[in-house]
Design a protein around this motif. Structure first.
Motif, PDB file in Angstrom:
ATOM      1  N   SER A  11      -9.361   2.632   0.904  1.00  0.00           N
ATOM      2  CA  SER A  11      -8.908   2.216  -0.417  1.00  0.00           C
ATOM      3  C   SER A  11      -9.394   0.803  -0.723  1.00  0.00           C
ATOM      4  O   SER A  11      -9.981   0.128   0.131  1.00  0.00           O
ATOM      5  CB  SER A  11      -7.381   2.276  -0.497  1.00  0.00           C
ATOM      6  OG  SER A  11      -6.803   1.230   0.269  1.00  0.00           O
ATOM      7  N   THR A  12      -9.117   0.331  -1.924  1.00  0.00           N
ATOM      8  CA  THR A  12      -9.516  -1.028  -2.323  1.00  0.00           C
ATOM      9  C   THR A  12      -8.347  -2.006  -2.267  1.00  0.00           C
ATOM     10  O   THR A  12      -8.484  -3.150  -2.702  1.00  0.00           O
ATOM     11  CB  THR A  12     -10.068  -1.000  -3.757  1.00  0.00           C
ATOM     12  OG1 THR A  12      -9.059  -0.484  -4.658  1.00  0.00           O
ATOM     13  CG2 THR A  12     -11.321  -0.136  -3.836  1.00  0.00           C
ATOM     14  N   HIS A  13      -7.227  -1.572  -1.751  1.00  0.00           N
ATOM     15  CA  HIS A  13      -6.059  -2.447  -1.666  1.00  0.00           C
ATOM     16  C   HIS A  13      -6.386  -3.649  -0.782  1.00  0.00           C
ATOM     17  O   HIS A  13      -6.938  -3.498   0.315  1.00  0.00           O
ATOM     18  CB  HIS A  13      -4.869  -1.678  -1.084  1.00  0.00           C
ATOM     19  CG  HIS A  13      -3.552  -2.357  -1.300  1.00  0.00           C
ATOM     20  ND1 HIS A  13      -3.170  -3.487  -0.596  1.00  0.00           N
ATOM     21  CD2 HIS A  13      -2.521  -2.078  -2.141  1.00  0.00           C
ATOM     22  CE1 HIS A  13      -1.956  -3.858  -0.988  1.00  0.00           C
ATOM     23  NE2 HIS A  13      -1.546  -3.016  -1.928  1.00  0.00           N
ATOM     24  N   PRO A  14      -6.086  -4.872  -1.226  1.00  0.00           N
ATOM     25  CA  PRO A  14      -6.471  -6.062  -0.447  1.00  0.00           C
ATOM     26  C   PRO A  14      -5.785  -6.153   0.914  1.00  0.00           C
ATOM     27  O   PRO A  14      -6.291  -6.828   1.810  1.00  0.00           O
ATOM     28  CB  PRO A  14      -6.054  -7.228  -1.362  1.00  0.00           C
ATOM     29  CG  PRO A  14      -5.037  -6.651  -2.297  1.00  0.00           C
ATOM     30  CD  PRO A  14      -5.424  -5.228  -2.498  1.00  0.00           C
ATOM     31  N   GLN A  15      -4.641  -5.490   1.087  1.00  0.00           N
ATOM     32  CA  GLN A  15      -3.922  -5.537   2.362  1.00  0.00           C
ATOM     33  C   GLN A  15      -4.005  -4.203   3.108  1.00  0.00           C
ATOM     34  O   GLN A  15      -3.133  -3.878   3.912  1.00  0.00           O
ATOM     35  CB  GLN A  15      -2.444  -5.888   2.102  1.00  0.00           C
ATOM     36  CG  GLN A  15      -2.210  -7.266   1.536  1.00  0.00           C
ATOM     37  CD  GLN A  15      -2.530  -8.362   2.549  1.00  0.00           C
ATOM     38  OE1 GLN A  15      -2.459  -8.137   3.756  1.00  0.00           O
ATOM     39  NE2 GLN A  15      -2.881  -9.533   2.061  1.00  0.00           N
ATOM     40  N   ARG A  16      -5.066  -3.439   2.847  1.00  0.00           N
ATOM     41  CA  ARG A  16      -5.128  -2.084   3.391  1.00  0.00           C
ATOM     42  C   ARG A  16      -5.103  -2.069   4.920  1.00  0.00           C
ATOM     43  O   ARG A  16      -4.520  -1.150   5.515  1.00  0.00           O
ATOM     44  CB  ARG A  16      -6.373  -1.360   2.878  1.00  0.00           C
ATOM     45  CG  ARG A  16      -7.699  -2.033   3.218  1.00  0.00           C
ATOM     46  CD  ARG A  16      -8.871  -1.362   2.509  1.00  0.00           C
ATOM     47  NE  ARG A  16     -10.132  -2.033   2.767  1.00  0.00           N
ATOM     48  CZ  ARG A  16     -10.550  -3.115   2.081  1.00  0.00           C
ATOM     49  NH1 ARG A  16      -9.785  -3.624   1.128  1.00  0.00           N
ATOM     50  NH2 ARG A  16     -11.709  -3.681   2.368  1.00  0.00           N
TER      51      ARG A  16
ATOM     52  N   GLN B  11       0.838  -1.547   9.870  1.00  0.00           N
ATOM     53  CA  GLN B  11       2.297  -1.560   9.823  1.00  0.00           C
ATOM     54  C   GLN B  11       2.856  -0.156   9.599  1.00  0.00           C
ATOM     55  O   GLN B  11       3.842   0.241  10.225  1.00  0.00           O
ATOM     56  CB  GLN B  11       2.784  -2.490   8.716  1.00  0.00           C
ATOM     57  CG  GLN B  11       4.302  -2.545   8.549  1.00  0.00           C
ATOM     58  CD  GLN B  11       5.013  -3.132   9.745  1.00  0.00           C
ATOM     59  OE1 GLN B  11       5.276  -4.327   9.797  1.00  0.00           O
ATOM     60  NE2 GLN B  11       5.351  -2.302  10.726  1.00  0.00           N
ATOM     61  N   ALA B  12       2.226   0.599   8.715  1.00  0.00           N
ATOM     62  CA  ALA B  12       2.679   1.971   8.471  1.00  0.00           C
ATOM     63  C   ALA B  12       2.572   2.811   9.743  1.00  0.00           C
ATOM     64  O   ALA B  12       3.479   3.597  10.072  1.00  0.00           O
ATOM     65  CB  ALA B  12       1.854   2.603   7.348  1.00  0.00           C
TER      66      ALA B  12
ATOM     67  N   PRO C 235     -13.130  -9.161  10.492  1.00  0.00           N
ATOM     68  CA  PRO C 235     -12.713  -7.975   9.728  1.00  0.00           C
ATOM     69  C   PRO C 235     -11.590  -8.271   8.742  1.00  0.00           C
ATOM     70  O   PRO C 235     -11.427  -7.553   7.755  1.00  0.00           O
ATOM     71  CB  PRO C 235     -12.247  -7.001  10.816  1.00  0.00           C
ATOM     72  CG  PRO C 235     -11.927  -7.876  11.988  1.00  0.00           C
ATOM     73  CD  PRO C 235     -12.855  -9.027  11.919  1.00  0.00           C
ATOM     74  N   LEU C 236     -10.825  -9.330   8.984  1.00  0.00           N
ATOM     75  CA  LEU C 236      -9.749  -9.721   8.079  1.00  0.00           C
ATOM     76  C   LEU C 236     -10.105 -11.044   7.411  1.00  0.00           C
ATOM     77  O   LEU C 236     -10.679 -11.936   8.053  1.00  0.00           O
ATOM     78  CB  LEU C 236      -8.426  -9.885   8.837  1.00  0.00           C
ATOM     79  CG  LEU C 236      -7.769  -8.611   9.384  1.00  0.00           C
ATOM     80  CD1 LEU C 236      -6.572  -8.978  10.266  1.00  0.00           C
ATOM     81  CD2 LEU C 236      -7.330  -7.707   8.249  1.00  0.00           C
TER      82      LEU C 236
ATOM     83  N   HIS D  21       0.849  -1.190   0.000  1.00  0.00           N
ATOM     84  CA  HIS D  21       0.000   0.000   0.000  1.00  0.00           C
ATOM     85  C   HIS D  21       0.890   1.247   0.000  1.00  0.00           C
ATOM     86  O   HIS D  21       1.936   1.282   0.650  1.00  0.00           O
ATOM     87  CB  HIS D  21      -0.879  -0.011   1.253  1.00  0.00           C
ATOM     88  CG  HIS D  21      -2.006   0.966   1.210  1.00  0.00           C
ATOM     89  ND1 HIS D  21      -1.815   2.330   1.309  1.00  0.00           N
ATOM     90  CD2 HIS D  21      -3.359   0.797   1.072  1.00  0.00           C
ATOM     91  CE1 HIS D  21      -2.964   2.953   1.246  1.00  0.00           C
ATOM     92  NE2 HIS D  21      -3.928   2.052   1.109  1.00  0.00           N
ATOM     93  N   PRO D  22       0.501   2.304  -0.714  1.00  0.00           N
ATOM     94  CA  PRO D  22       1.329   3.522  -0.776  1.00  0.00           C
ATOM     95  C   PRO D  22       1.716   4.086   0.584  1.00  0.00           C
ATOM     96  O   PRO D  22       2.829   4.571   0.761  1.00  0.00           O
ATOM     97  CB  PRO D  22       0.449   4.500  -1.556  1.00  0.00           C
ATOM     98  CG  PRO D  22      -0.358   3.623  -2.465  1.00  0.00           C
ATOM     99  CD  PRO D  22      -0.646   2.395  -1.659  1.00  0.00           C
ATOM    100  N   VAL D  23       0.820   4.017   1.590  1.00  0.00           N
ATOM    101  CA  VAL D  23       1.161   4.586   2.893  1.00  0.00           C
ATOM    102  C   VAL D  23       2.283   3.784   3.547  1.00  0.00           C
ATOM    103  O   VAL D  23       3.156   4.344   4.231  1.00  0.00           O
ATOM    104  CB  VAL D  23      -0.074   4.652   3.808  1.00  0.00           C
ATOM    105  CG1 VAL D  23      -0.541   3.255   4.237  1.00  0.00           C
ATOM    106  CG2 VAL D  23       0.232   5.513   5.046  1.00  0.00           C
TER     107      VAL D  23
END
Length: 555
Positions: free
Chosen positions: A214-219, A225-226, A272-273, A174-176
């Motif tokens: 976002s729609t990122h699967p690992q958001r 982590q970020a 949730p995951l 993810h970008p973040v």
């Protein structure tokens, strides 16, 4: 054993340029003594103490000139169209494996990255782009991953981050998370990149606001982590209020993601995951849980404030059922699968604190850190209860005191057996020792056993600090400063106590004890002086203990 205010003799300030080159480079207070200053004499580094005035061109000045030439070369590389006519090769001068000259057409970069590098070189504003040039992306913070709270699988993260795919693609991080990773990479690389840290930090914090939508699967996991990476960065740079805010936020997000319920025996429909794809992904979630737990507990003690997680939690939804973490290599090797998918755990912390045997022992570096963190917090509670208790109520806390004392001894002994000198066990050893100091410090003035345990724990912290490999290039979690402060306070109290009994035991015995204590104090202070270079918070604590050292032993 609280720190009391002490009048520190004012150190005579030197004129600019009069400090030795070593102290100037380390940003240490130098007394200017010649031929060897006090700092270098105490640190047993006489060969490093030199003054620019001793010769027209010192060895240190030569190194500084070399760095200046390298920085000038970087500016040339970032401005290939400067009219000089030479075809420049993009490379990173700070990593030896990249010193080999390559034609620009042979650079091992993807089409997306090549375009990014070209844009950065032509604009000279790489920090404004989505991602920095490839040579900076290839050398991230991963050698210090444990110290900055990285719980994801480092091999998978590196591979996905370097894939030939656009920024924001779902098969890349993810970008973040990338922004937080680049922030740490720049911070640990040093000049000239560190001048752009604020720009990268601002971008990462901005990306946090919309990362979960976002729609990122690992958001979810990548946002968590970020956040952990940014919290470590904020604390390291002395931005404590922001760090506390984001710590509270990440604890809430971890509970919402039910990271405290991985492999829980509790039956619920809340998911949730998605189900983990393999043992490595499940291991990432387990390590995320305990990383955040340790982060919250340790900094709550450092700030002397309530933690965001209360354990043992009385609420069933907040109790921690997640099993103790393995090392990441254990999940890669499939060791966790030995528990079986049907194996469920519950009350992990309660069982530990009540000394109930469990199938998962938690004998990993992160497991020991989590155990040390909860013992540190509970020892702090007992410390305050002992101070407030009267003679009649003091006995009600004795059972808890003795149980914590046993647990701390067991954890320290287990760390000694498991560590085998590995650097990732240094912090858990220091935290567990700090817990021992906190537990016994309230009784140290009246109980010889508690006094002895405090001193043993302080020596263990100093010994652990001196076990850090490659110290000059090492980064340490800034919470280590709190453990070191506890150790230095024990040593200071011990010196004061010996001096108070000089008429009873004699001058010779007091001088012998003071020499030993000074050696221990100096050994810890020398390490912290080096670690302070990469953390403003450690630098602040190191300066305070420098003042305590001067007050005790003089310059």
């Amino acid at each position: 054993m609280d720190t009391t205010s002490t009048l520190i003799p004012e150190i005579q300030k030197l004129r600019k340029g009069e400090a030795c080159m070593y102290c100037r480079r380390r940003k240490m207070k130098c007394d200017g003594a010649r031929p060897i200053c006090g700092q270098c004499m105490r640190g047993d580094r006489a060969e490093d103490c030199e003054y620019a005035a001793n010769s027209s061109y010192s060895r240190t000045q030569g190194l500084e000139d070399t760095i200046a030439r390298m920085e000038a070369r970087i500016r040339e590389l970032e401005n290939p169209d400067n009219g000089q006519g030479a075809k420049l090769v993009l490379r990173n001068p700070y990593f030896a494996n990249e010193f080999q000259q390559l034609p620009s057409s042979d650079l091992p970069v993807s089409s997306h990255v090549a375009q990014n590098v070209q844009q950065a070189a032509s604009s000279n504003l790489w920090w404004t782009l989505d991602e920095p040039p490839m040579h900076m992306r290839e050398n991230l913070f991963l050698q210090s991953a444990v110290e900055v709270g990285f719980f994801l699988n480092t091999n998978r993260f590196r591979q996905s981050s370097l894939r030939d795919l656009p920024h924001g693609h779902h098969e890349r991080p993810h970008p973040v998370l990338l922004s937080a990773a680049y922030l740490w990479g720049i911070h640990l690389t040093g000049e000239p990149y560190t001048q752009h840290e604020d720009a990268i930090l601002t971008r990462a914090l901005s990306q946090l606001t919309g990362s979960l939508s976002s729609t990122h699967p690992q958001r979810i996991m990548h946002t968590i982590q970020a956040k952990v990476l940014l919290i470590h960065y904020l604390y390291a740079n002395g931005r404590l209020l922001e760090g506390k805010y984001h710590t509270s936020s990440v604890v809430g997000l971890a509970l919402a993601a039910r990271l405290n319920k991985v492999r829980s025996s509790e039956v619920t429909d809340a998911k949730p995951l998605p189900a983990p794809v393999d043992s490595v992904e499940e291991g990432e979630r387990i390590r995320a849980c305990w990383t955040i737990f340790s982060l919250d507990k340790c900094w709550a003690v450092a700030f002397d404030s309530p933690p965001n997680t209360h354990c043992p939690a009385e609420m069933a939804g907040q109790q921690l059922d997640t099993p103790w973490p393995l090392e990441m290599a254990g999940y890669e090797q499939g060791l966790f699968s030995e528990y079986g998918t049907s194996n469920r755990t519950s009350y992990t912390l309660q069982n530990f604190l009540n000394e109930v045997p469990a199938s998962d022992s938690g004998d990993s570096a992160l497991g020991f850190l989590a155990k040390g963190a909860i013992l540190w917090e509970l020892s702090t509670k007992i410390f305050h209860q002992f101070r407030a208790a009267s003679g009649q109520t003091l006995a009600t806390h004795i059972d808890t005191f003795n149980r914590l004392d046993r647990l701390i001894d067991q954890v320290i002994a287990s760390i000694e057996r498991a560590s085998l000198g590995r650097k990732e066990y240094m912090l858990p050893r220091c935290i567990a020792s700090a817990a021992a100091i906190r537990l016994h410090s309230g009784l140290a003035n009246t109980n010889a056993l508690s006094r002895g345990k405090c001193l043993i724990a302080a020596e263990a912290i100093v010994l652990s600090l001196n076990s850090i490999p490659d110290l000059d290039s090492a980064y340490a979690n800034p919470i280590i400063a709190s453990a070191w402060t506890a150790a230095s306070q024990v040593i200071s109290s011990e010196v004061t106590l010996w001096r108070s009994v000089v008429d009873t035991v004699g001058t010779h015995e007091v001088e012998r004890a003071e020499r030993d204590l000074k050696r221990i104090f100096n050994a810890g202070l020398n390490v912290m002086t080096v670690l302070a270079e990469r953390s403003q918070l450690i630098r602040y604590q190191e300066e305070l203990t420098q003042q305590s050292y001067v007050a005790l032993f003089g310059l």
